[in-house]
Scaffold this motif. Structure first.
Motif, PDB file in Angstrom:
ATOM      1  N   ASP A  66       0.837  -1.211   0.000  1.00 46.03           N
ATOM      2  CA  ASP A  66       0.000   0.000   0.000  1.00 46.03           C
ATOM      3  C   ASP A  66       0.868   1.256   0.000  1.00 46.03           C
ATOM      4  N   LEU A  67       1.931   1.238   0.803  1.00 49.12           N
ATOM      5  CA  LEU A  67       2.817   2.400   0.871  1.00 49.12           C
ATOM      6  C   LEU A  67       3.556   2.614  -0.456  1.00 49.12           C
ATOM      7  N   ALA A  68       3.915   1.508  -1.121  1.00 52.16           N
ATOM      8  CA  ALA A  68       4.558   1.630  -2.430  1.00 52.16           C
ATOM      9  C   ALA A  68       3.621   2.326  -3.409  1.00 52.16           C
ATOM     10  N   GLU A  69       2.337   1.999  -3.336  1.00 51.12           N
ATOM     11  CA  GLU A  69       1.349   2.633  -4.205  1.00 51.12           C
ATOM     12  C   GLU A  69       1.206   4.117  -3.877  1.00 51.12           C
ATOM     13  N   VAL A  70       1.228   4.438  -2.586  1.00 52.91           N
ATOM     14  CA  VAL A  70       1.163   5.846  -2.165  1.00 52.91           C
ATOM     15  C   VAL A  70       2.366   6.614  -2.709  1.00 52.91           C
ATOM     16  N   ILE A  71       3.549   6.003  -2.605  1.00 49.72           N
ATOM     17  CA  ILE A  71       4.770   6.649  -3.091  1.00 49.72           C
ATOM     18  C   ILE A  71       4.685   6.893  -4.592  1.00 49.72           C
ATOM     19  N   ARG A  72       4.223   5.892  -5.336  1.00 48.63           N
ATOM     20  CA  ARG A  72       4.119   6.040  -6.789  1.00 48.63           C
ATOM     21  C   ARG A  72       3.138   7.137  -7.164  1.00 48.63           C
ATOM     22  N   ASN A  73       2.030   7.218  -6.438  1.00 56.70           N
ATOM     23  CA  ASN A  73       1.047   8.266  -6.724  1.00 56.70           C
ATOM     24  C   ASN A  73       1.636   9.646  -6.478  1.00 56.70           C
ATOM     25  N   HIS A  74       2.405   9.771  -5.405  1.00 58.73           N
ATOM     26  CA  HIS A  74       3.045  11.056  -5.114  1.00 58.73           C
ATOM     27  C   HIS A  74       4.083  11.397  -6.179  1.00 58.73           C
ATOM     28  N   MET A  75       4.807  10.368  -6.662  1.00 61.81           N
ATOM     29  CA  MET A  75       5.825  10.615  -7.664  1.00 61.81           C
ATOM     30  C   MET A  75       5.205  11.089  -8.972  1.00 61.81           C
ATOM     31  N   ASP A  76       3.971  10.644  -9.246  1.00 62.45           N
ATOM     32  CA  ASP A  76       3.277  11.084 -10.456  1.00 62.45           C
ATOM     33  C   ASP A  76       2.912  12.564 -10.379  1.00 62.45           C
TER      34      ASP A  76
ATOM     35  N   GLU B 271       4.526  14.873  -8.149  1.00 63.49           N
ATOM     36  CA  GLU B 271       5.605  15.739  -7.660  1.00 63.49           C
ATOM     37  C   GLU B 271       6.949  15.165  -8.075  1.00 63.49           C
ATOM     38  N   ALA B 272       7.741  15.948  -8.813  1.00 61.92           N
ATOM     39  CA  ALA B 272       9.033  15.470  -9.296  1.00 61.92           C
ATOM     40  C   ALA B 272      10.123  15.547  -8.230  1.00 61.92           C
ATOM     41  N   ASP B 273       9.958  16.397  -7.236  1.00 58.71           N
ATOM     42  CA  ASP B 273      10.959  16.594  -6.189  1.00 58.71           C
ATOM     43  C   ASP B 273      10.879  15.442  -5.191  1.00 58.71           C
ATOM     44  N   LYS B 274      11.867  14.544  -5.240  1.00 67.55           N
ATOM     45  CA  LYS B 274      11.807  13.350  -4.402  1.00 67.55           C
ATOM     46  C   LYS B 274      11.998  13.674  -2.924  1.00 67.55           C
ATOM     47  N   GLU B 275      12.757  14.719  -2.636  1.00 72.78           N
ATOM     48  CA  GLU B 275      12.923  15.107  -1.239  1.00 72.78           C
ATOM     49  C   GLU B 275      11.570  15.508  -0.649  1.00 72.78           C
ATOM     50  N   ARG B 276      10.808  16.261  -1.430  1.00 74.47           N
ATOM     51  CA  ARG B 276       9.494  16.694  -0.966  1.00 74.47           C
ATOM     52  C   ARG B 276       8.550  15.509  -0.812  1.00 74.47           C
TER      53      ARG B 276
ATOM     54  N   ASP C 211       9.246   3.417  -5.477  1.00 73.54           N
ATOM     55  CA  ASP C 211      10.311   4.264  -5.982  1.00 73.54           C
ATOM     56  C   ASP C 211      11.627   3.798  -5.386  1.00 73.54           C
ATOM     57  N   GLY C 212      12.608   3.558  -6.239  1.00 69.76           N
ATOM     58  CA  GLY C 212      13.881   3.036  -5.770  1.00 69.76           C
ATOM     59  C   GLY C 212      14.668   4.029  -4.945  1.00 69.76           C
TER      60      GLY C 212
END
Length: 372
Positions: free
Chosen positions: A18-28, A30-35, A79-80
């Motif tokens: 579930d968290l991996a899916e949350v991360i992927r959605n955020h990456m879609d 927001e390009a800033d990985k720190e954020r 996200d790796g």
């Protein structure tokens, strides 16, 4: 874990998914990985993923090595680079927890309860990453001073604390004299500088950190000199990177097959793709088998354990490279800044190559051992 697993373990893997899916959605979005990391960090904390290797008596999940690597592999589906950051944090926490005394562990629990981020400051550009560091601890009357620079430091600028690998000036450089110390990342003597060159490609908060006459107290020394040689899992960092590579490769193949179905192309109509998918399947299983063998050949004092780890790292590096390059070759690409998911995945895969050993170093080492 083999065979029937308890429901708690299934719940943990489901949470990681579930968290991996949350991360992927955020990456879609927001390009800033720190954020993105800062946005998902509270959810990771809520699930206990910020102290996976800490005993439950100190609020941790108390995972064994194999279980931990399975969770890391699942998170890498999101996200790796972000998973690498989570992994580095957990390794830093693990070192403080295992090497620190009871009072240190109690302080660690308080810091983790406060959602503190931990980073490893160990690598130095052009130097032996095991122990020959230019980052030194000197004696100044009754106090100790830390000076030097660490490079390729994941979570630099975001971390509240750094676990720093340093050599005391009064000792000859060796693993037996290597001293770990805990540094407050917000201290004015700690400076973060963008000098790595990879940060534009990786975008995972990987910069250099400079310590300018940082005053060290005895309470900030993590264990005795050379204590790192007594870690139960001294090579947990590269083991986790192998798991991240395999997780990203899983995602790459899933994306590729999904894209092929959208194109309404029957896989058996293109024998080159069929052969490539078969090759990737063999590479994936080989990398996982070598990773399992690396775990089973513990402790590190066993003669072949380091060899298995280098093989696993080389295999997982080759796997993620072949997955991403093959997907781009078969589907095409629009450029380095394209939204093409495979180009993004390839850029993302560089995040796991910022810490040695890398494929080239692994293969050279293995070749040298064979010659000898």
């Amino acid at each position: 874990m083999v065979g029937q697993q308890p429901m708690v373990w299934k719940d943990l893997l489901d949470t990681a998914k579930d968290l991996a899916e949350v991360i992927r959605n955020h990456m879609d979005q927001e390009a800033d990985k720190e954020r993105v990391l800062l946005k998902v960090w509270p959810q990771l904390i809520q699930a206990g993923f910020h102290r996976m290797l800490v005993d439950s008596r100190f609020g941790g999940l108390g995972l064994d090595l194999r279980s931990y690597l399975q969770v890391i592999r699942q998170l890498a589906y999101g996200d790796g680079a972000l998973t690498l950051a989570v992994h580095v944090h957990n390794v830093a926490v693990y070192m403080v927890y295992e090497l620190g005394k009871k009072t240190f562990r109690s302080r660690l629990k308080t810091w983790l309860d406060d959602a503190s981020l931990f980073a490893l400051a160990r690598s130095e550009d052009g130097r032996d990453y095991r122990y020959d560091f230019s980052t030194r601890i000197s004696q100044n009357h009754a106090s100790m001073i830390l000076n030097g620079q660490k490079d390729f430091c994941t979570l630099a600028g975001l971390a509240d604390y750094y676990v720093v690998f340093a050599q005391p000036e009064w000792s000859q450089p060796s693993m037996d004299s290597l001293q770990l110390c805990l540094v407050n990342g917000k201290h004015p003597a700690v400076e973060v500088i963008k000098s790595n060159g990879l940060d534009a490609m990786v975008a995972s908060s990987t910069y250099s950190v400079r310590f300018k006459s940082y005053p060290l107290s005895p309470a900030e020394l993590v264990g005795q000199p050379g204590a790192i040689t007594g870690l139960t899992h001294p090579d947990i960092l590269p083991l986790g990177i192998c798991a991240i590579n395999i997780g990203m490769a899983d995602l790459g193949i899933e994306l590729f097959i999904e894209k092929e179905r959208q194109r309404c192309v029957k896989p058996n109509e293109d024998m080159e793709i069929v052969r490539w998918l078969g090759q990737i399947d063999v590479l994936s299983h080989s990398a996982q088998l070598l990773l399992d063998k690396s775990i089973d050949s513990r402790p590190i004092s066993e003669g072949n354990s380091g060899v298995w780890l280098r093989r696993a790292k080389a295999a997982s590096d080759t796997l993620i490279q072949d997955v991403t390059e093959g997907a781009i070759r078969h589907l095409g690409m629009d450029g380095i800044k394209s939204p093409n998911p495979f180009m993004y995945l390839r850029n993302n895969s560089y995040a796991t190559r910022i810490l040695p050993p890398n494929t080239r170093k692994c293969l050279l080492t293995l070749g040298s051992e064979l010659i000898q």
